[in-house]
Write a protein that holds these residues in place. Structure first.
Motif, short mmCIF file in Angstrom:
data_model
loop_
_atom_site.label_atom_id
_atom_site.label_comp_id
_atom_site.label_asym_id
_atom_site.label_seq_id
_atom_site.Cartn_x
_atom_site.Cartn_y
_atom_site.Cartn_z
N VAL A 318 0.73 -1.29 0.29
CA VAL A 318 0.33 0.18 0.04
C VAL A 318 0.79 1.21 0.17
O VAL A 318 2.14 1.37 0.35
CB VAL A 318 -0.81 0.04 1.04
CG1 VAL A 318 -1.87 1.47 1.30
CG2 VAL A 318 -1.78 -1.26 1.49
N GLU A 319 0.07 2.59 -0.52
CA GLU A 319 0.90 3.42 -0.93
C GLU A 319 0.87 4.42 0.30
O GLU A 319 -0.74 4.81 0.34
CB GLU A 319 1.16 3.89 -1.98
CG GLU A 319 1.51 5.62 -1.92
CD GLU A 319 1.57 6.18 -3.30
OE1 GLU A 319 1.67 7.54 -3.75
OE2 GLU A 319 0.83 5.45 -4.43
N ASN A 320 1.51 5.09 1.02
CA ASN A 320 1.01 5.42 2.30
C ASN A 320 0.40 6.63 2.39
O ASN A 320 -0.22 6.86 2.80
CB ASN A 320 1.94 5.59 3.41
CG ASN A 320 2.76 4.08 3.67
OD1 ASN A 320 1.80 2.99 4.33
ND2 ASN A 320 3.95 4.03 4.79
N ARG A 321 0.51 7.26 1.30
CA ARG A 321 0.74 8.98 1.37
C ARG A 321 -1.26 9.07 0.71
O ARG A 321 -1.51 9.48 1.10
CB ARG A 321 1.49 9.53 0.45
CG ARG A 321 0.46 11.12 -0.08
CD ARG A 321 2.02 11.57 -1.11
NE ARG A 321 2.15 11.42 -2.32
CZ ARG A 321 1.23 10.99 -3.56
NH1 ARG A 321 0.06 11.91 -3.28
NH2 ARG A 321 0.84 10.19 -4.74
N THR A 322 -0.87 7.85 -0.51
CA THR A 322 -2.42 7.72 -1.03
C THR A 322 -3.50 6.10 -0.09
O THR A 322 -5.00 6.93 -0.32
CB THR A 322 -2.59 7.98 -2.45
OG1 THR A 322 -1.80 6.33 -2.64
CG2 THR A 322 -1.71 8.92 -2.77
N GLY A 323 -3.16 5.99 0.57
CA GLY A 323 -3.96 4.66 0.70
C GLY A 323 -4.04 3.16 -0.79
O GLY A 323 -5.10 2.46 0.05
N GLN A 324 -3.70 3.67 -1.66
CA GLN A 324 -3.91 2.91 -2.29
C GLN A 324 -3.03 1.58 -2.78
O GLN A 324 -1.75 1.55 -2.32
CB GLN A 324 -3.90 3.35 -3.78
CG GLN A 324 -4.61 4.99 -4.17
CD GLN A 324 -3.93 5.30 -5.68
OE1 GLN A 324 -3.18 5.76 -5.90
NE2 GLN A 324 -5.01 6.98 -5.85
N VAL A 325 -3.84 0.71 -3.02
CA VAL A 325 -3.21 -1.16 -3.31
C VAL A 325 -2.16 -0.74 -4.27
O VAL A 325 -2.63 -0.56 -5.57
CB VAL A 325 -3.49 -2.43 -2.82
CG1 VAL A 325 -3.37 -2.95 -3.14
CG2 VAL A 325 -4.97 -1.53 -1.81
N ARG A 326 -1.14 -1.31 -4.31
CA ARG A 326 0.01 -0.78 -5.50
C ARG A 326 0.92 -1.94 -6.13
O ARG A 326 1.17 -1.95 -7.30
CB ARG A 326 1.01 -0.21 -5.18
CG ARG A 326 1.45 1.21 -4.81
CD ARG A 326 0.36 1.97 -5.95
NE ARG A 326 0.17 3.36 -6.24
CZ ARG A 326 -0.31 4.45 -6.88
NH1 ARG A 326 -1.24 3.41 -7.88
NH2 ARG A 326 -0.56 5.63 -6.39
N ALA A 327 0.40 -3.10 -5.10
CA ALA A 327 0.53 -4.91 -5.54
C ALA A 327 -0.75 -5.42 -4.63
O ALA A 327 -1.20 -5.19 -3.39
CB ALA A 327 2.02 -4.91 -5.49
N LEU A 328 -0.88 -6.86 -4.83
CA LEU A 328 -1.72 -7.59 -4.68
C LEU A 328 -1.75 -8.65 -4.83
O LEU A 328 -2.24 -9.57 -5.41
CB LEU A 328 -3.16 -7.02 -5.00
CG LEU A 328 -4.56 -8.00 -3.53
CD1 LEU A 328 -4.00 -7.67 -2.26
CD2 LEU A 328 -5.60 -7.05 -4.12
N VAL A 329 -0.36 -9.88 -4.09
CA VAL A 329 -0.19 -11.48 -4.17
C VAL A 329 -1.74 -12.26 -2.86
O VAL A 329 -1.08 -11.96 -1.70
CB VAL A 329 0.69 -11.37 -3.77
CG1 VAL A 329 1.23 -13.07 -4.37
CG2 VAL A 329 1.64 -10.48 -4.82
N GLY A 330 -2.04 -13.25 -3.64
CA GLY A 330 -3.23 -13.55 -3.00
C GLY A 330 -2.71 -15.21 -2.61
O GLY A 330 -2.61 -15.86 -1.48
N ASN A 331 -1.19 -15.55 -3.15
CA ASN A 331 -0.67 -16.42 -2.69
C ASN A 331 0.75 -16.66 -3.32
O ASN A 331 0.89 -16.21 -4.86
CB ASN A 331 -1.36 -18.00 -2.62
CG ASN A 331 -1.77 -18.89 -2.20
OD1 ASN A 331 -0.60 -19.31 -1.14
ND2 ASN A 331 -2.91 -18.99 -1.45
N ILE A 332 0.86 -17.95 -2.91
CA ILE A 332 2.86 -18.40 -3.77
C ILE A 332 1.93 -18.59 -5.05
O ILE A 332 2.88 -17.93 -6.25
CB ILE A 332 3.42 -19.24 -2.71
CG1 ILE A 332 3.59 -18.85 -1.42
CG2 ILE A 332 4.53 -19.14 -3.63
CD1 ILE A 332 4.34 -19.21 -0.41
#
Length: 460
Positions: A318-332
């Motif tokens: 998550v980008e702290n400044r905006t709260g936007q999710v920049r990467a999302l990995v659900g499993n290996i």
């Protein structure tokens, strides 16, 4: 006698008007082709608009939703000029082209031209029928019906959405990504001619080594015709080339010989998003570079993790400044069915461990209970039978709250949560969007400070 003639003309005019309204009412009342209601592919993009994941449509087509303003204007202009130059004024059927087709076909003694408009071609795509006279009559009727229901821009938009580009590819957007690896927003003259050539004989001209020669001949012929009509751009304003030079450039450009696979790079996030929105385009805040690095970290360490008995993992960046999710990995590994690799781990509630301590710290400071330099006790304590301990089993006595946080000491934060009130703390979590918590009052105790509850990584 003259009065009688006037009355007769009035009756004829009235009957014509009534007949016209009756036809329009019939066209408006009959159901539209069913395929118009079938949603297209789910198209999920990165923050820069590049495709991240594409799903098949409900009717097993690659059909990416697209609007006219998302398509190169030069392609749209060339399409109308080549396929139906009177598209903008005829009522779905071009009477001039129809008469010409009748004379030409009679002269040749066989069907040489069908006089199909873009609207009629859309009907044919939506409802395929044998190429017979009866089918042509139905197409004309359906074309008139579409013209009653939709504006010209809407019809053109539906045409570029449903027209076949070979195999199970439909629509100019899916074709552009599959043929050229980019969207239909910016197309070269060669690409425009290619996209006009394939729909005429989609299964014989789509990119394939066996179709390459047929596609090239058709593309070059169409480019030549378009240049003769001044229907291809000759420059970008700063540069200008002659039609002959541009045609040579088109002919020297190789045609695509294979279909590029539409991307499926974020399976866990994509299926999660698909559950929330069944069709259309979803533009995420995911950044391609960060997402790729996050996935590569897991895949690069997969063997080492497996040797340690670790088969699952989650990463949320998550980008702290905006709260936007920049990467999302659900499993290996999404393909690891043995260990539940398809599970979207970022939405599964698990113990957050000590990660909520900073929130307790901030809430206590906001309420004026403590300051970072406040000295707190780190000594054995029992709360109705609950006796928290530090990870290493030791106690430090007197420490500042800031030091207790940096060392992730348990006892000071259990004590601080008691002062804050557990239900107040849980209410704050819920107000921030946490939905995994049990609603029953008193369900959670002071252990919530050190992981005694479950929330998902994405909520966290």
């Amino acid at each position: 006698m003259q009065m009688h003639r006037k009355n007769r003309f009035k009756k004829i005019g009235l009957l014509s008007l009534v007949a016209t309204f009756a036809v329009l009412a019939t066209l408006g009342a009959l159901p539209l082709p069913e395929r118009l209601s079938v949603p297209g592919s789910q198209f999920i993009t990165y923050s820069d608009g590049m495709p991240a994941h594409v799903f098949l449509s409900a009717d097993d087509k690659w059909r990416i939703p697209v609007s006219l303003n998302e398509v190169d204007e030069a392609y749209l202009s060339a399409l109308v000029r080549y396929e139906d130059k009177r598209f903008w004024w005829h009522p779905g059927v071009d009477p001039i082209a129809l008469l010409r087709a009748v004379f030409v076909n009679i002269a040749y003694g066989q069907v040489k031209t069908g006089a199909s408009t873009i609207t009629m071609q859309l009907v044919r795509v939506l409802e395929p029928r044998p190429r017979t006279f009866r089918s042509k009559v139905i197409e004309i009727f359906r074309a008139l019906q579409l013209e009653v229901h939709f504006s010209k821009k809407e019809i053109l938009e539906k045409y570029i959405q449903y027209v076949s580009f070979g195999r199970n590819l439909e629509g100019v957007q899916a074709a552009a990504w599959s043929y050229f690896g980019h969207s239909a927003r910016d197309l070269s003259p060669s690409e425009i001619a290619t996209l006009l050539a394939v729909p005429q004989r989609p299964q014989e001209r789509y990119p394939h080594p066996g179709n390459a020669e047929r596609l090239k001949v058709a593309r070059d012929t169409i480019a030549d015709a378009l240049l003769g009509w001044n229907a291809l751009p000759l420059g970008d304003g700063n540069t200008h080339v002659t039609p002959r030079k541009l045609l040579r450039t088109v002919k020297d450009t190789a045609v695509p010989q294979q279909l590029e696979s539409l991307p499926k790079t974020i399976p866990h996030a994509a299926y999660w998003l698909k559950e929330q929105k069944q069709s259309g385009v979803i533009q995420t805040h995911l950044e391609r570079g960060i997402q790729t690095i996050a996935q590569d970290i897991f895949l690069g360490e997969q063997r080492l993790l497996q040797n340690k008995g670790i088969h699952n993992g989650v990463m949320v960046v998550v980008e702290n400044r905006t709260g936007q999710v920049r990467a999302l990995v659900g499993n290996i590994d999404f393909q690891d069915k043995v260990h539940g690799g398809e599970i979207q781990g970022f939405k599964v509630p698990r113990s957050p461990g000590s990660t909520l301590k900073p929130l307790i710290y901030a809430m206590a400071i906001d309420q004026g209970l403590v300051l970072p330099e406040t000295v707190v006790l780190d000594i054995p304590a029992t709360y109705a039978g609950y006796a928290p301990k530090n990870y290493n089993g030791n106690f430090q006595g007197l420490v500042t709250l800031e030091s207790a946080l940096s060392q992730s000491l348990n006892v000071p934060f259990v004590r601080l949560l008691q002062r804050l009130n557990v239900e107040h703390f849980l209410g704050t979590l819920r107000s921030m969007g946490v939905k995994s918590l049990q609603e029953k009052p008193g369900f959670y105790g002071l252990s919530a400070a050190i992981g005694g509850l479950e929330i998902s990584p994405l909520e966290l």
